[in-house]
Design a protein around this motif. Structure first.
Motif, mmCIF file in Angstrom:
data_model
loop_
_atom_site.group_PDB
_atom_site.id
_atom_site.type_symbol
_atom_site.label_atom_id
_atom_site.label_comp_id
_atom_site.label_asym_id
_atom_site.label_seq_id
_atom_site.Cartn_x
_atom_site.Cartn_y
_atom_site.Cartn_z
ATOM 1 N N ILE A 149 0.890 -1.153 0.206
ATOM 2 C CA ILE A 149 -0.045 -0.195 0.389
ATOM 3 C C ILE A 149 0.454 1.102 0.006
ATOM 4 O O ILE A 149 1.800 1.100 0.541
ATOM 5 C CB ILE A 149 -0.700 0.291 0.842
ATOM 6 N N GLY A 150 0.429 2.637 -0.762
ATOM 7 C CA GLY A 150 1.317 3.454 -0.816
ATOM 8 C C GLY A 150 2.632 3.688 -1.738
ATOM 9 O O GLY A 150 3.703 4.127 -1.262
ATOM 10 N N CYS A 151 3.121 2.451 -2.183
ATOM 11 C CA CYS A 151 4.190 2.096 -2.825
ATOM 12 C C CYS A 151 4.346 3.606 -3.616
ATOM 13 O O CYS A 151 3.097 4.132 -4.553
ATOM 14 C CB CYS A 151 4.181 1.064 -3.726
ATOM 15 N N ARG A 152 5.345 3.972 -3.823
ATOM 16 C CA ARG A 152 5.702 5.430 -4.134
ATOM 17 C C ARG A 152 7.568 6.595 -4.446
ATOM 18 O O ARG A 152 7.947 5.161 -4.248
ATOM 19 C CB ARG A 152 5.223 6.815 -3.469
ATOM 20 N N MET A 153 6.931 6.328 -5.079
ATOM 21 C CA MET A 153 8.598 7.154 -6.220
ATOM 22 C C MET A 153 8.996 8.722 -5.037
ATOM 23 O O MET A 153 7.743 9.294 -4.530
ATOM 24 C CB MET A 153 8.609 7.213 -7.439
ATOM 25 N N CYS A 154 9.985 9.022 -5.032
ATOM 26 C CA CYS A 154 10.145 10.386 -4.735
ATOM 27 C C CYS A 154 11.628 10.667 -5.025
ATOM 28 O O CYS A 154 12.703 10.048 -5.082
ATOM 29 C CB CYS A 154 10.594 10.095 -3.277
ATOM 30 N N LEU A 155 11.470 11.867 -5.677
ATOM 31 C CA LEU A 155 12.827 12.500 -6.563
ATOM 32 C C LEU A 155 13.409 13.477 -5.769
ATOM 33 O O LEU A 155 12.907 14.745 -5.441
ATOM 34 C CB LEU A 155 12.603 12.692 -7.564
ATOM 35 N N SER A 156 14.347 13.983 -5.203
ATOM 36 C CA SER A 156 15.196 15.158 -5.206
ATOM 37 C C SER A 156 15.963 15.113 -6.148
ATOM 38 O O SER A 156 16.511 14.954 -5.910
ATOM 39 C CB SER A 156 15.787 14.956 -3.275
ATOM 40 N N ILE A 157 16.282 16.906 -6.267
ATOM 41 C CA ILE A 157 16.627 17.510 -7.063
ATOM 42 C C ILE A 157 17.670 18.042 -6.150
ATOM 43 O O ILE A 157 17.646 19.305 -6.220
ATOM 44 C CB ILE A 157 15.824 18.304 -7.923
ATOM 45 N N HIS A 256 12.247 4.486 -4.283
ATOM 46 C CA HIS A 256 11.463 3.552 -4.667
ATOM 47 C C HIS A 256 10.719 2.288 -3.981
ATOM 48 O O HIS A 256 11.302 1.712 -3.440
ATOM 49 C CB HIS A 256 11.342 2.986 -6.369
ATOM 50 N N SER A 257 9.514 2.807 -2.992
ATOM 51 C CA SER A 257 9.549 1.585 -2.394
ATOM 52 C C SER A 257 7.970 2.235 -1.685
ATOM 53 O O SER A 257 7.403 3.201 -1.955
ATOM 54 C CB SER A 257 10.735 1.255 -0.761
ATOM 55 N N GLY A 258 7.337 0.900 -0.484
ATOM 56 C CA GLY A 258 6.263 1.479 0.135
ATOM 57 C C GLY A 258 6.159 1.105 0.902
ATOM 58 O O GLY A 258 6.948 1.855 2.271
ATOM 59 N N SER A 259 4.997 0.390 1.818
ATOM 60 C CA SER A 259 4.825 0.095 3.643
ATOM 61 C C SER A 259 5.467 -0.583 3.670
ATOM 62 O O SER A 259 4.842 -0.671 5.535
ATOM 63 C CB SER A 259 3.359 1.316 3.523
ATOM 64 N N ARG A 260 6.202 -1.448 3.975
ATOM 65 C CA ARG A 260 6.743 -2.564 4.469
ATOM 66 C C ARG A 260 5.782 -3.352 4.783
ATOM 67 O O ARG A 260 4.902 -3.590 4.227
ATOM 68 C CB ARG A 260 7.440 -1.949 5.097
ATOM 69 N N ALA A 261 6.024 -4.064 5.468
ATOM 70 C CA ALA A 261 5.184 -5.547 6.617
ATOM 71 C C ALA A 261 4.071 -4.534 6.954
ATOM 72 O O ALA A 261 3.230 -4.757 6.648
ATOM 73 C CB ALA A 261 5.613 -5.647 7.365
ATOM 74 N N LEU A 262 3.953 -3.173 7.203
ATOM 75 C CA LEU A 262 2.595 -2.743 7.823
ATOM 76 C C LEU A 262 1.692 -2.410 6.359
ATOM 77 O O LEU A 262 0.561 -2.684 6.957
ATOM 78 C CB LEU A 262 2.819 -0.987 8.122
ATOM 79 N N GLY A 263 1.891 -1.988 5.208
ATOM 80 C CA GLY A 263 0.836 -2.255 4.356
ATOM 81 C C GLY A 263 0.117 -3.397 3.867
ATOM 82 O O GLY A 263 -0.475 -3.914 4.283
ATOM 83 N N ASP A 309 0.726 6.848 4.904
ATOM 84 C CA ASP A 309 1.687 8.289 5.286
ATOM 85 C C ASP A 309 2.547 8.007 5.638
ATOM 86 O O ASP A 309 3.829 7.921 6.055
ATOM 87 C CB ASP A 309 0.801 8.920 5.863
ATOM 88 N N TYR A 310 2.356 6.529 6.145
ATOM 89 C CA TYR A 310 4.294 5.776 6.497
ATOM 90 C C TYR A 310 4.967 5.756 5.677
ATOM 91 O O TYR A 310 6.471 5.668 5.452
ATOM 92 C CB TYR A 310 3.308 4.576 7.381
ATOM 93 N N ALA A 311 4.603 4.855 4.261
ATOM 94 C CA ALA A 311 6.035 4.922 3.172
ATOM 95 C C ALA A 311 6.171 6.164 2.610
ATOM 96 O O ALA A 311 7.104 6.496 2.460
ATOM 97 C CB ALA A 311 5.072 4.577 2.277
ATOM 98 N N SER A 312 5.099 7.633 2.657
ATOM 99 C CA SER A 312 6.365 8.785 2.363
ATOM 100 C C SER A 312 6.871 9.097 3.799
ATOM 101 O O SER A 312 7.624 9.747 2.985
ATOM 102 C CB SER A 312 4.677 9.528 2.960
ATOM 103 N N ALA A 313 6.543 8.832 4.746
ATOM 104 C CA ALA A 313 7.876 9.787 5.979
ATOM 105 C C ALA A 313 8.765 8.928 5.897
ATOM 106 O O ALA A 313 10.044 9.028 5.818
ATOM 107 C CB ALA A 313 6.676 8.581 6.782
ATOM 108 N N CYS A 314 8.904 7.028 5.200
ATOM 109 C CA CYS A 314 9.784 6.356 4.952
ATOM 110 C C CYS A 314 10.574 7.037 3.553
ATOM 111 O O CYS A 314 11.945 6.895 3.989
ATOM 112 C CB CYS A 314 9.234 5.342 4.499
ATOM 113 N N HIS A 315 10.250 8.049 2.767
ATOM 114 C CA HIS A 315 11.070 7.953 1.804
ATOM 115 C C HIS A 315 11.363 9.864 2.137
ATOM 116 O O HIS A 315 12.821 10.148 2.007
ATOM 117 C CB HIS A 315 9.984 8.438 0.501
ATOM 118 N N HIS A 316 10.454 10.141 3.056
ATOM 119 C CA HIS A 316 11.101 11.998 3.968
ATOM 120 C C HIS A 316 12.455 11.513 4.418
ATOM 121 O O HIS A 316 13.659 12.097 4.405
ATOM 122 C CB HIS A 316 10.048 12.238 3.992
ATOM 123 N N ILE A 317 12.347 10.442 5.568
ATOM 124 C CA ILE A 317 13.252 10.279 6.146
ATOM 125 C C ILE A 317 15.079 10.203 5.848
ATOM 126 O O ILE A 317 15.521 10.682 5.910
ATOM 127 C CB ILE A 317 12.950 9.048 6.864
#
Length: 484
Positions: A149-157, A256-263, A309-317
């Motif tokens: 759930i919430g698997c996502r992409m995140c790119l920092s330029i 590229h990753s998602g919500s891990r065991a939680l999702g 929200d958890y998946a997003s937090a993983c990327h932001h960290i």
């Protein structure tokens, strides 16, 4: 007067049993009685608790009352699929396997289906095909969202000289290793801090409460399969008003990753509930749904959004760690979910849009569509195309299963193509080799009507789960086809 806010502790204090009724009661009261005082709301809740049978026909409170009544075992009648399914548009039909098409045809026959589309990277999944988009009327399908759930992409330029990726390669390799952990069971010894872990749902829903500790230890990790963290070169040919980054070359950090065991646990738990609640023909078994008024539907929706929200937090960290080590703030961060469901308007009506392995592509919505460990990815801007339900592909898409890739691709071939493209690979197995994926250029050609390309990302240093870790998973049929 402020909006009504009721806590689980207050509900327990007046005698409400544990979940599933508590989160349902909180949601119903805060949505429908938001302008009542807390005292008035508590009096209503006490009355429902004292005589739930008297409220089973109430338009708003029935859902609470039903959770308080003893459960009756319903007679399970198989739900029939419609004889002819809704029309759905197919993009890049030449690149889509029959298995994905058959799954989409089954989904189109669901009684709750309203609209659908199949993206050019589509391939066989579990339930809804990966690359499948399905809009439903007042219904959410857990396996229409997917396992991750919430698997996502995140790119920092970053405004850094791209020559640094070569001249300081060892530094960037080390930082990739420090930024995150890979592996299906990977956990940090010291958990990171993030406000997502304080979400009240973790303490109000028993399932989430049981997952809280593990989720915290996995916060900021990346998992296995096709998940990655990589540095590369970003090329922006023309300044775009929406992206708002001057034309030029930049260093990019892409994850590229998602919500891990939680999702995964949320998905499996609620899919089992949905299947037990709605018995469908075998070909559509995993497309069982909840309505948005049912307690299970409300619970899943809340849990799904928390996983997002958890998946997003993983990327932001991860991205915060990299920015700190580079000593630079990114000039722009672009990110997007896939494997999620959204409430959106379609042809003047609110629907639930499931994008399983599909990128949101509403008008001027930014997203990232990656290629492979050697093929470029693209920063895109959605065109808001109704024919695709405002969606685009989420990548190149697999053309070989993991088993096929492990059987047909050699280490020598992988090393050759990495050298040809000047890519440094850390970890990664043959199941993720570039040969296992479709041609990203052909995929992008097939969706020119869906997105505009506003930037290009070329990978140079790629970190993935080690091949040995992937092998120890011994994926069953589900994991082998899902790969997401």
């Amino acid at each position: 007067m402020g909006k009504l806010k009721i806590t689980a502790k207050e509900l327990r204090a007046i005698g409400y049993p544990e979940s599933p009724v508590i989160p349902v009661a909180m949601h119903v009261m805060e949505k429908n009685y938001k302008h009542h005082t807390k005292e008035e709301a508590v009096d209503i809740l006490k009355a429902v608790l004292a005589a739930p049978v008297e409220y089973t026909n109430d338009a708003v409170l029935a859902i609470i009352a039903e959770k308080l009544l003893p459960k009756e075992k319903p007679e399970e009648a198989e739900i029939s699929l419609n004889n002819s399914g809704i029309h759905f548009n197919i993009f890049g039909a030449d690149y889509i396997e029959q298995g994905a098409l058959h799954q989409m045809y089954a989904a189109a026959k669901l009684p709750v289906a309203v609209a659908g589309a199949l993206m050019p990277d589509a391939h066989h999944g579990y339930g809804l095909p990966i690359g499948g988009v399905l809009a439903t009327q007042n219904a959410v399908i857990p396996y229409g969202v997917g396992v991750d759930i919430g698997c996502r992409m995140c790119l920092s330029i970053f405004d850094i000289d791209v020559r640094d990726l070569t001249q300081r390669e060892a530094f960037f390799m080390r930082e990739l290793g420090e930024a995150t952990l890979f592996g299906s069971g990977a956990q940090f010894q010291q958990a990171a801090n993030h406000e997502v872990m304080d979400n009240p749902l973790f303490f109000e829903m028993p399932l989430l409460k049981s997952l809280h500790t593990r989720a915290w230890k996995q916060l900021g990790s990346s998992g296995s399969g096709n998940h990655f963290a990589e540095f590369g070169i970003i090329e922006i040919e023309e300044t775009d008003a929406v992206l708002n980054v001057p034309a030029g070359k930049y260093v990019g950090f892409l994850t590229h990753s998602g919500s891990r065991a939680l999702g995964a646990n949320i998905a499996n738990h609620y899919t089992k509930l949905a299947i037990s609640k709605r018995r469908l023909p075998q070909e559509a078994k995993h497309l069982a749904w909840f309505t948005m008024e049912e307690a299970e539907g409300i619970e899943y929706w809340l849990a799904m959004n928390l996983a997002g929200d958890y998946a997003s937090a993983c990327h932001h960290i991860m991205h915060d760690k990299i920015a700190k080590q580079l000593g630079r703030k990114p000039v722009k961060i672009v990110e997007n979910h896939h494997n999620f469901a959204w409430k959106e308007m379609h042809e003047g009506k609110e629907v639930i849009v499931h994008r399983k392995g599909a990128t949101p592509a509403g008008k001027n919505v930014l997203g990232i569509i990656p290629g492979s460990m050697t093929a470029p990815g693209f920063i895109v801007k959605g065109k808001g195309e109704a024919a695709s339900i405002n969606s685009a592909s989420h990548g190149a898409g697999r053309k070989m299963s993991r088993t096929q890739a492990m059987t047909n691709i050699t280490q020598h071939a992988l090393k050759e193509i990495l050298a040809k493209h000047h890519v440094k690979l850390l970890g990664g197995g043959l199941d993720e080799a570039p040969f296992a994926y479709k041609d990203i250029e052909a995929v992008m050609q097939s969706q020119q009507a869906l997105v505009d390309v506003v930037g290009k990302f070329t990978p140079k240093i790629v970190k993935m789960c080690g091949a040995e870790t992937n092998r120890t998973r011994k994926p069953g049929k589900k994991e082998a086809v899902e790969g997401e």
